[in-house]
Design an enzyme around this catalytic site. Sequence first.
Site, PDB file in Angstrom:
ATOM      1  N   ASP A 289      -7.329   2.587  12.650  1.00 49.65           N
ATOM      2  CA  ASP A 289      -6.059   3.311  12.576  1.00 49.65           C
ATOM      3  C   ASP A 289      -6.193   4.695  11.950  1.00 49.65           C
ATOM      4  O   ASP A 289      -5.491   5.630  12.336  1.00 49.65           O
ATOM      5  CB  ASP A 289      -5.025   2.488  11.816  1.00 49.65           C
ATOM      6  CG  ASP A 289      -4.484   1.338  12.650  1.00 49.65           C
ATOM      7  OD1 ASP A 289      -4.662   1.380  13.882  1.00 49.65           O
ATOM      8  OD2 ASP A 289      -3.898   0.405  12.081  1.00 49.65           O
TER       9      ASP A 289
ATOM     10  N   ARG B 266      -0.188   3.746  17.699  1.00 45.52           N
ATOM     11  CA  ARG B 266      -0.611   4.741  16.711  1.00 45.52           C
ATOM     12  C   ARG B 266      -0.437   6.193  17.171  1.00 45.52           C
ATOM     13  O   ARG B 266      -0.034   7.044  16.368  1.00 45.52           O
ATOM     14  CB  ARG B 266      -2.061   4.494  16.290  1.00 45.52           C
ATOM     15  CG  ARG B 266      -2.318   3.186  15.536  1.00 45.52           C
ATOM     16  CD  ARG B 266      -1.178   2.783  14.659  1.00 45.52           C
ATOM     17  NE  ARG B 266      -1.519   1.679  13.746  1.00 45.52           N
ATOM     18  CZ  ARG B 266      -0.678   0.743  13.371  1.00 45.52           C
ATOM     19  NH1 ARG B 266       0.558   0.744  13.869  1.00 45.52           N
ATOM     20  NH2 ARG B 266      -1.039  -0.189  12.526  1.00 45.52           N
TER      21      ARG B 266
ATOM     22  N   ASP C 286       0.819  -1.220   0.000  1.00 44.19           N
ATOM     23  CA  ASP C 286       0.000   0.000   0.000  1.00 44.19           C
ATOM     24  C   ASP C 286       0.848   1.263   0.000  1.00 44.19           C
ATOM     25  O   ASP C 286       0.671   2.159  -0.829  1.00 44.19           O
ATOM     26  CB  ASP C 286      -0.933   0.018   1.215  1.00 44.19           C
ATOM     27  CG  ASP C 286      -2.090  -0.959   1.066  1.00 44.19           C
ATOM     28  OD1 ASP C 286      -2.288  -1.485  -0.037  1.00 44.19           O
ATOM     29  OD2 ASP C 286      -2.790  -1.203   2.069  1.00 44.19           O
TER      30      ASP C 286
END
Length: 421
Positions: free
Chosen positions: A124, A95, A15
């Site tokens: 996320d 995160r 990605d």
Amino acid sequence: MAKDKVILAYSGGLDTTVIIPWLKENYDYDVIAVCIDLGQGDDWPAIKSRALKTGASACYVVDAREEYIAEYCWPALKAGAIYEDEYLLGTSTARPLIGKILVEYARQENAVAICHGATGKGNDQVRFELAIKAFAPDIKVIAAWRDPKWNLDSREAEIEYLEKRNLEVPAKKDQSYSRDENIWHLSHEGLELEKVENEPNYRHMLQNTTVPEDAPEKGEYVQIDFVKGIPVALNGKKMNALELLTELNKIGGRNGIGLVDICENRCVGMKSRGVYETPGGAILYFAHRMMDHICLDRDTYHYKQEVAIKVGELIYDGKWFTTLFDSLMAFVDKTQETVTGWAKVFLYKGQIRGAGSSSKYSLYNESIASFKTGDLYDHKDAQGFITLFGLPLKVRAMMEQEVGEGQAIKESKSFKKRPTE
């Protein structure tokens, strides 16, 4: 004229590798890739090389492992924060730190935007963007998977996109689980887990943890020393945070500790099923709870249990950098001032069992707890306490008998006829 810069959260996977040329083509930015090492065990030189070959103007690799453990894992541990009874918040704690580091690079590079590759269905995206908003409300956020210019809807489309541009395609893995890994945990989603009727294929899936039934027949003792709620030594040996957690992951992993299979409620509204490996973290949570049990008084411990639920929710939802989180953690830090000592546990085939604990601040008093009558506590002292403690119940029962209604009357329907033979 110099181009505007964008900071890309870069993992080196398919990605984010695609996102580099996509950003250059659709936004005409100079792309600065930022890799954050939280203990994934990745080949960072190779990943950095891939980012540059794919078109990034720069790629920075940050070793944030110690920072992550000390400033994010340990606070969650001290709070006893767990999401929905089982999830030890491995992805959730990471995160906020990633988001903060992205902002730091955006400031250093005078970037106008930050880009991430989190999907539009996951947690996320929320966690990254809340962290960015908390520090940099002026910086644009580009979420590739939500962007109207993003038209790559499959892994195959992404591979074709790179191949058409003669760009390196990240090597395919032999498994197709969606995974997130750091020094605290490894998560698995997808494949058979997408049907809740299926049992996880643990032998195919697990990477850091032995399947419990395959763990050694002989169990293992572990002792952890704490100072103000923070683990500082393992089996009598002082270690820094990274050393301690790394060793504890090995010990827990070989004994099948810390496996969780949960269908959880995502903050975006849907349920998702995942399997988590948190071998060292599971041991630490158990041992830390043992310390809380002996060092905290009843009222404080019970209220801390309530706080732990809320802290777990805040961490899960990406609300680390909030006033409420800071306030609750101030309470937690106060409770941990006397959580110093050691706890010993026994590990056996996926199970953790307490094996003793000690603290100079322990509130356990043997002379009081003993069944013997002593100077500090006389059994007869309980009579007056029970009289007062049960007074509301007695007053209510007396009223019911007076009016002839309720559970206290002789003919109460709540009574059952018991056998007499």
